[in-house]
Design a protein around this motif. Structure first.
Motif, PDB file in Angstrom:
ATOM      1  N   ASP A 377       0.837  -1.214   0.000  1.00  0.00           N
ATOM      2  CA  ASP A 377       0.000   0.000   0.000  1.00  0.00           C
ATOM      3  C   ASP A 377       0.868   1.258   0.000  1.00  0.00           C
ATOM      4  OD1 ASP A 377      -2.288  -1.471  -0.034  1.00  0.00           O
ATOM      5  OD2 ASP A 377      -2.743  -1.235   2.095  1.00  0.00           O
ATOM      6  N   TYR A 378       1.978   1.220   0.740  1.00  0.00           N
ATOM      7  CA  TYR A 378       2.871   2.380   0.792  1.00  0.00           C
ATOM      8  C   TYR A 378       3.511   2.628  -0.567  1.00  0.00           C
ATOM      9  CZ  TYR A 378       6.942   5.255   1.809  1.00  0.00           C
ATOM     10  OH  TYR A 378       7.900   6.238   1.776  1.00  0.00           O
ATOM     11  N   ILE A 379       3.938   1.569  -1.244  1.00  0.00           N
ATOM     12  CA  ILE A 379       4.550   1.709  -2.573  1.00  0.00           C
ATOM     13  C   ILE A 379       3.559   2.360  -3.533  1.00  0.00           C
ATOM     14  CG2 ILE A 379       5.633   0.472  -4.480  1.00  0.00           C
ATOM     15  CD1 ILE A 379       7.209   0.394  -1.812  1.00  0.00           C
ATOM     16  N   THR A 380       2.320   1.885  -3.509  1.00  0.00           N
ATOM     17  CA  THR A 380       1.276   2.461  -4.375  1.00  0.00           C
ATOM     18  C   THR A 380       1.008   3.911  -4.016  1.00  0.00           C
ATOM     19  OG1 THR A 380       0.249   0.283  -4.622  1.00  0.00           O
ATOM     20  CG2 THR A 380      -1.118   2.200  -5.151  1.00  0.00           C
ATOM     21  N   PHE A 381       0.976   4.202  -2.707  1.00  0.00           N
ATOM     22  CA  PHE A 381       0.706   5.566  -2.254  1.00  0.00           C
ATOM     23  C   PHE A 381       1.769   6.538  -2.768  1.00  0.00           C
ATOM     24  CE2 PHE A 381       1.955   8.814   0.863  1.00  0.00           C
ATOM     25  CZ  PHE A 381       0.827   9.631   0.798  1.00  0.00           C
ATOM     26  N   VAL A 382       3.048   6.183  -2.641  1.00  0.00           N
ATOM     27  CA  VAL A 382       4.123   7.082  -3.081  1.00  0.00           C
ATOM     28  C   VAL A 382       4.044   7.308  -4.587  1.00  0.00           C
ATOM     29  CG1 VAL A 382       6.634   7.336  -3.309  1.00  0.00           C
ATOM     30  CG2 VAL A 382       5.647   6.528  -1.161  1.00  0.00           C
ATOM     31  N   ASP A 383       3.801   6.241  -5.325  1.00  0.00           N
ATOM     32  CA  ASP A 383       3.685   6.369  -6.779  1.00  0.00           C
ATOM     33  C   ASP A 383       2.542   7.311  -7.147  1.00  0.00           C
ATOM     34  OD1 ASP A 383       4.517   5.283  -9.506  1.00  0.00           O
ATOM     35  OD2 ASP A 383       2.378   4.856  -9.507  1.00  0.00           O
ATOM     36  N   ASP A 384       1.403   7.144  -6.510  1.00  0.00           N
ATOM     37  CA  ASP A 384       0.245   8.012  -6.794  1.00  0.00           C
ATOM     38  C   ASP A 384       0.510   9.446  -6.348  1.00  0.00           C
ATOM     39  OD1 ASP A 384      -1.085   5.844  -7.826  1.00  0.00           O
ATOM     40  OD2 ASP A 384      -2.369   5.527  -6.081  1.00  0.00           O
ATOM     41  N   LEU A 385       1.179   9.606  -5.194  1.00  0.00           N
ATOM     42  CA  LEU A 385       1.441  10.938  -4.655  1.00  0.00           C
ATOM     43  C   LEU A 385       2.333  11.742  -5.591  1.00  0.00           C
ATOM     44  CD1 LEU A 385       1.189  12.760  -2.007  1.00  0.00           C
ATOM     45  CD2 LEU A 385       3.465  11.876  -1.438  1.00  0.00           C
ATOM     46  N   LEU A 386       3.431  11.141  -6.062  1.00  0.00           N
ATOM     47  CA  LEU A 386       4.394  11.886  -6.866  1.00  0.00           C
ATOM     48  C   LEU A 386       3.984  11.995  -8.331  1.00  0.00           C
ATOM     49  CD1 LEU A 386       7.817  10.760  -5.361  1.00  0.00           C
ATOM     50  CD2 LEU A 386       6.393  12.710  -4.773  1.00  0.00           C
ATOM     51  N   ASN A 387       3.020  11.218  -8.734  1.00  0.00           N
ATOM     52  CA  ASN A 387       2.495  11.336 -10.099  1.00  0.00           C
ATOM     53  C   ASN A 387       1.119  12.009 -10.124  1.00  0.00           C
ATOM     54  OD1 ASN A 387       4.488  10.014 -11.997  1.00  0.00           O
ATOM     55  ND2 ASN A 387       4.252   8.380 -10.480  1.00  0.00           N
TER      56      ASN A 387
END
Length: 739
Positions: A377-387
């Protein structure tokens, strides 16, 4: 229904490891009653050991003694038993002991690494503290000496080929060995995002494929272990003297892994090679870690060597390190994640896609998150946050991961230093938003003391080395970059988003300022700003994935910070101190002032004017301490006094009363002080003086300000001559406020 129960464990005396001791060993209650147990065979003089588990130990020890290698290598054995052991628990404990003993350093472990898999079993949570008890007893018995926490922070533990694999990884091992022995493919791609354990799987494989399994006894093996050994035997028949190399493109990680392999039986540091080293010999198998960092003939500082390597293969300048690896080996295993490509010199993903589309290429995907406690979930969150893809505006609040945005760089550094004291392996990492003024490799205008990064009064330097910086001296007081951290695990990462990256509130997009991006090879020839932005976003994503326990974030751009705060909780200073509303304050009667450490020097002069009182916070003291006119409170950040004052402690001081200060802890100011914790001008240290005494008078010959730290790198500050007269003692330490 209450499932809790008391767990206790016993570590036996050390029995002699020979046939004469069998009768005595068989009288051990766990052996006699055929309980599942764990055992530890050792030779203290030779510093070698072996860990095992069994449900029929009488037969197992006879087999060991019948094996000439073990009979000659070891001379003592200890048995670990508990009336709550079962087969699953002993497998779990055996696996953990192999992991920790192999990394602890007292013994060279003679175990193979086959069959090491995380075991999930009934009531596993109830056994979670049992291993700590076992380890404590091993320390008591002087079998090992280091704590679990010490071991967990070592590079040997983090990259050990004895790490237990999860089911996802273990199934991949079986598929890989089967492909190498039975299938036509010579190319295997292991894909997985950051933290899925690609490097761990790579080190496990290279140890496994080189293991001697000629005398392996499979009596108690599980079906998976039997399958693994049979596949391994088939591999060794096909490649009886296999030449295996582990290709690591990044020099920093390569140095670290060479250090690890140097300490592991059956592994050699020479196995860890660069892409250029593949020309040394013909390899049966090359395992390529971080394959997305392999390079092409573009934006590199050694283009002459690169060109010559291409010419060896009859290639022009379109040849790449990928071409070298394929040409110089029969089989290849690529560990790959296109999302971690961070420079134009990295080979474009299209080259890998071409190989992936070949009909016989095998592709395996790792999905389980192994590094971050935040999980997938954290990996997905960072990807969504920075994109800018996160539609959900609610805060991201993972239960097991600490993620915080800071408005103050000073606050972030202070909080990270507290985590460093508690856990170790906490580091600051930043994007390339500042030139490397202190670069020790500069040939002209070299200034090793130059400040590279200055934010909110916090002055920092870039990493002093590009080889294994994470574990280097004073690395906490420096700032790492993508090239010194990619592939590493940290406990906490303090991520600094530099001045090259900002957020446009009107368009709600992240923007890049190429002029403020100082990686020359990272931007040369890139005219498309969106292409540069993609690399920079990948850099920040990758460094945000380094932390196991948490990530602290500071963005130089205020609007970017505010965007992050829409999704992530921001830091709020917490204190056990009870501050009073000023309306309730009776200065120096029911409360004393809180000073910033840097303002303490001039604070009392201002407080002589009552109109200045309301400009300070006032704190109520514990009931056993009466407020006094000369008292003030400061928070102490740093490690130079940690034998007496823990990092982050709130301390009560009194204004310097004069008189003898010998042996007292004091807050002092001096123009010539350079303190690692407080910067220039100020320090808190233990005061000692040497006096010159005559019949009529005395004077200070020298004053020494001593650190009281468990860290021996902190040095005495010695003042003498004219320097002494410039020393100003601001306050004398009274106590830590434990409220």
């Amino acid at each position: 229904m209450n499932l809790s129960f008391e767990l206790s464990v016993e570590v036996s005396e050390r029995y002699d490891f020979n046939k004469k001791s069998l009768d005595k060993i068989n009288e051990n209650p766990w052996v006699k009653n055929q309980w599942p147990l764990v055992y530890f065979i050792q030779n203290e003089g030779k510093r070698v050991a072996y860990v095992g588990e069994s449900t029929n130990f009488s037969n197992r020890i006879k087999n060991h003694l019948a094996n000439p290698k073990k009979a000659n290598a070891f001379n003592q054995i200890s048995i670990i038993g508990s009336d709550k052991f079962n087969k699953s628990a002993t497998l779990d404990i055996e696996s953990k002991l192999i992991q920790y003993i192999s990394s602890e350093g007292t013994y060279e472990l003679h175990n193979g690494n086959h069959g090491l898999i995380n075991h999930n079993y009934y009531q596993q949570d109830l056994y979670k503290n049992l291993f700590k008890d076992i380890w404590g007893k091993l320390i008591e018995n002087k079998i090992v000496s280091k704590s679990l926490e010490e071991i967990e922070n070592t590079e040997l533990f983090k990259y050990s080929p004895y790490k237990s694999l999860n089911e996802d990884q273990y199934n991949s091992v079986l598929e890989i060995i089967e492909a190498l022995t039975k299938k036509k493919s010579s190319k295997i791609f292991i894909k997985g995002s950051a933290g899925t354990g690609k490097t761990i799987l790579a080190t496990y494989l290279i140890k496994l494929l080189g293991s001697d399994i000629s005398d392996t006894n499979m009596d108690d093996f599980s079906d998976n272990e039997i399958q693994e050994i049979n596949l391994l035997r088939a591999y060794k028949i096909k490649y009886p003297k296999a030449e295996i190399g582990f290709v690591v493109a990044m020099s920093s990680l390569r140095k670290t892994l060479q250090n690890v392999f140097r300490k592991i039986p059956e592994l050699k540091s020479s196995m860890i090679i660069s892409p250029s080293d593949t020309f040394r010999k013909k390899y049966d198998l090359l395992i390529i870690d971080e394959a997305h960092r392999l390079r092409q003939y573009k934006n590199i500082g050694w283009m002459g060597v690169f060109k010559k390597n291409n010419q060896k293969l009859g290639l022009d300048n379109t040849g790449t390190e990928l071409d070298w690896i394929i040409a110089n080996s029969t089989n290849q295993i690529f560990f790959y994640d296109s999302a971690q490509s961070v420079k134009p010199s990295d080979i474009p993903s299209s080259h890998f896609d071409k190989l992936l589309n070949e009909p016989n290429t095998i592709e395996i995907e790792l999905k389980s998150q192994m590094r971050s406690n935040g999980g997938n979930d954290y990996i997905t969150f960072v990807d969504d946050l920075l994109n800018i893809k996160r539609e959900n505006k609610s805060f991201y609040t993972p239960e097991k991961y600490d993620i915080v945005v800071f408005d103050s760089m000073k606050d972030m550094y202070e909080q990270l230093s507290i985590k460093e004291e508690k856990y170790g392996l906490c580091r600051l990492v930043a994007g390339y938003s500042w030139p490397w003024l202190s670069d020790p490799k500069k040939k002209t205008d070299q200034d090793l003391n130059a400040i590279d990064i200055a934010i909110d009064g916090v002055e920092l330097q870039w990493n002093k080395t590009d080889k294994d910086w994470i574990n280097s001296e004073d690395s906490f007081r420096q700032v790492g970059c993508i090239h010194t951290t990619q592939g590493y695990d940290l406990n906490y990462t303090g991520v600094i988003f530099g001045e090259e990256i900002s957020f446009n509130k009107s368009t709600r997009v992240i923007e890049i300022d190429k002029a403020k991006y100082f990686d020359k090879n990272g931007k040369r020839g890139l005219d498309n700003i969106e292409e540069l932005k993609a690399y920079i976003i990948n850099i920040y994503k990758t460094i945000m994935f380094r932390g196991i326990k948490g990530v602290y974030i500071y963005a130089c751009d205020k609007d970017l910070r505010e965007y992050f705060k829409e999704h992530i909780s921001s830091y709020k200073s917490e204190s056990k101190l009870r501050t009073l509303p000023f309306i309730d304050v009776k200065p120096f009667v029911n409360a004393v002032p809180i000073f910033d450490i840097y303002a303490a020097a001039g604070g009392f002069s201002e407080l002589q004017i009552q109109t200045e009182y309301e400009n300070y916070d006032w704190v109520e003291l514990p009931i056993n301490i009466s407020a006094r006119k000369d008292y003030f409170v400061c928070q102490i950040i740093g490690e130079s006094m940690n034998k007496k004052i823990e990092n982050g402690s709130w301390c009560l001081f009194k204004k310097d009363p004069g008189g003898s200060r010998e042996g007292k802890i004091v807050l002092v100011e001096h123009y010539n002080i350079q303190d690692a914790d407080f910067g220039s001008g100020l320090t808190i240290k233990s005061y000692h003086s040497v006096k010159s005494i005559s019949e009529e008078s005395w004077s200070h010959k020298s004053i020494t300000l001593k650190p009281l730290s468990f860290d021996s790198t902190f040095e005495d500050i010695v003042l003498d001559g004219n320097e002494i007269s410039e020393l100003k003692v601001i306050g004398e330490f009274v106590t830590i406020l434990d409220i």
